[in-house]
Scaffold this motif. Structure first.
Motif, short mmCIF file in Angstrom:
data_model
loop_
_atom_site.label_atom_id
_atom_site.label_comp_id
_atom_site.label_asym_id
_atom_site.label_seq_id
_atom_site.Cartn_x
_atom_site.Cartn_y
_atom_site.Cartn_z
N ILE A 54 0.84 -1.20 0.00
CA ILE A 54 0.00 0.00 0.00
C ILE A 54 0.87 1.25 0.00
O ILE A 54 0.64 2.20 -0.77
CB ILE A 54 -0.95 0.00 1.22
CG1 ILE A 54 -1.97 -1.14 1.10
CG2 ILE A 54 -1.66 1.35 1.36
CD1 ILE A 54 -2.79 -1.36 2.36
N ILE A 103 -9.28 -6.71 5.21
CA ILE A 103 -9.34 -5.26 5.42
C ILE A 103 -8.24 -4.57 4.61
O ILE A 103 -8.48 -3.57 3.92
CB ILE A 103 -9.19 -4.92 6.92
CG1 ILE A 103 -10.42 -5.43 7.69
CG2 ILE A 103 -9.02 -3.42 7.12
CD1 ILE A 103 -10.28 -5.35 9.20
N GLN A 104 -7.02 -5.11 4.70
CA GLN A 104 -5.90 -4.51 3.96
C GLN A 104 -6.08 -4.66 2.46
O GLN A 104 -5.72 -3.77 1.68
CB GLN A 104 -4.59 -5.16 4.41
CG GLN A 104 -4.20 -4.82 5.83
CD GLN A 104 -3.00 -5.63 6.30
OE1 GLN A 104 -1.87 -5.27 6.05
NE2 GLN A 104 -3.26 -6.74 6.97
N ILE A 107 -8.38 -1.98 1.24
CA ILE A 107 -7.68 -0.69 1.18
C ILE A 107 -6.74 -0.67 -0.02
O ILE A 107 -6.66 0.35 -0.74
CB ILE A 107 -6.88 -0.45 2.49
CG1 ILE A 107 -7.82 -0.33 3.68
CG2 ILE A 107 -6.00 0.79 2.36
CD1 ILE A 107 -7.12 -0.27 5.03
N GLY A 110 -8.62 -0.10 -3.14
CA GLY A 110 -8.99 1.30 -3.22
C GLY A 110 -7.85 2.15 -3.78
O GLY A 110 -8.06 3.02 -4.63
N CYS A 111 -6.62 1.85 -3.33
CA CYS A 111 -5.44 2.57 -3.83
C CYS A 111 -5.21 2.28 -5.31
O CYS A 111 -4.90 3.18 -6.09
CB CYS A 111 -4.20 2.17 -3.02
SG CYS A 111 -4.22 2.68 -1.29
#
Length: 241
Positions: A54, A103-104, A107, A110-111
């Motif tokens: 991330i 969860i990660q 995310i 999303g990135c």
């Protein structure tokens, strides 16, 4: 203290008694303890496993070399796995790792979507379909046979999640923005899961899926090491010319 250990599902009495009498714990005593401790360590490590990836995307503002399909399939696989564990009411040590990874992964997606703008219509459709179906899956509001079939397919899903990235690396002869640390932790985690699965007599299908994960994660790690060495040599050659 004993109540705490019972709560965590860890029995230290066997090992401590052996050590107190100057004996190394027997195999039947030591292996279950190591397996349980390793399971909790994997849960703790899973809280940060995708953070390097991330951070690399955000720092470089680029998703060059990343297979969007691979990361989308990861989200699907983690979702099915977590929903199944919750449905079966398994202990946290059995699914905590998956919860943090999901969860990660969300995310991370999303990135990837943010730095892949503009998104295609098909990408938006996949997002809408996921968030429409995921709540029903977590609530267990689907047919039991369908649930079992989905869980049985998760190994194929995770295998399919690695193949697009492996192929993209091979075609471009580069691993782009893939994070070395994240891939290394993926490989280490899957190798550790082989040990814990053998110790708890996990079903053959589960063990096979984990072995396949070791194999595919190992290929990606090999590609990272191989292609980055080539890239460094090319940079050095340009500096010398």
């Amino acid at each position: 203290m004993e109540k705490a250990m019972d709560y965590l599902g860890i029995d230290l009495l066997c090992a401590s008694n052996s050590l107190r009498h100057g004996h190394f714990p027997a195999k039947d005593c030591l292996f279950p303890l190591v397996t349980k401790l390793l399971s909790y360590f994997l849960v703790a490590a899973s809280m940060t496993v995708k953070l390097p990836q991330i951070m690399k995307i955000v720092d470089n503002k680029s998703v060059r070399g990343l297979s969007v399909t691979a990361f989308e399939l990861e989200v699907v696989g983690y979702t099915i796995s977590l929903a199944y564990c919750l449905h079966k009411k398994l202990p946290f040590s059995a699914f905590g790792e998956i919860a943090f990874l999901l969860i990660q992964a969300l995310i991370l997606m999303g990135c990837i979507y943010y730095f892949s703008k503009p998104l295609s219509v098909s990408a938006w459709v996949r997002v809408v379909v996921y968030f429409a179906l995921a709540p029903a899956l977590f609530a267990g509001k689907i047919d039991a046979l369908v649930f079992e079939a989905l869980y049985a397919s998760k190994h194929l899903i995770f295998l399919s999640a690695r193949v697009p990235q492996i192929w993209k690396n091979f075609r471009s002869q580069s691993t782009g923005q893939l994070s070395f640390l994240t891939c290394l932790m993926n490989l280490g985690g899957s190798m550790a899961r082989v040990f814990t699965s053998v110790q708890v007599n996990a079903p053959f299908s589960m063990l096979l899926g984990i072995v396949l994960a070791v194999f595919t994660n190992g290929i990606i790690m090999s590609q990272i090491l191989l292609y980055r060495v080539k890239e460094e040599k090319q940079v050095d050659a340009k500096k010398m010319s």
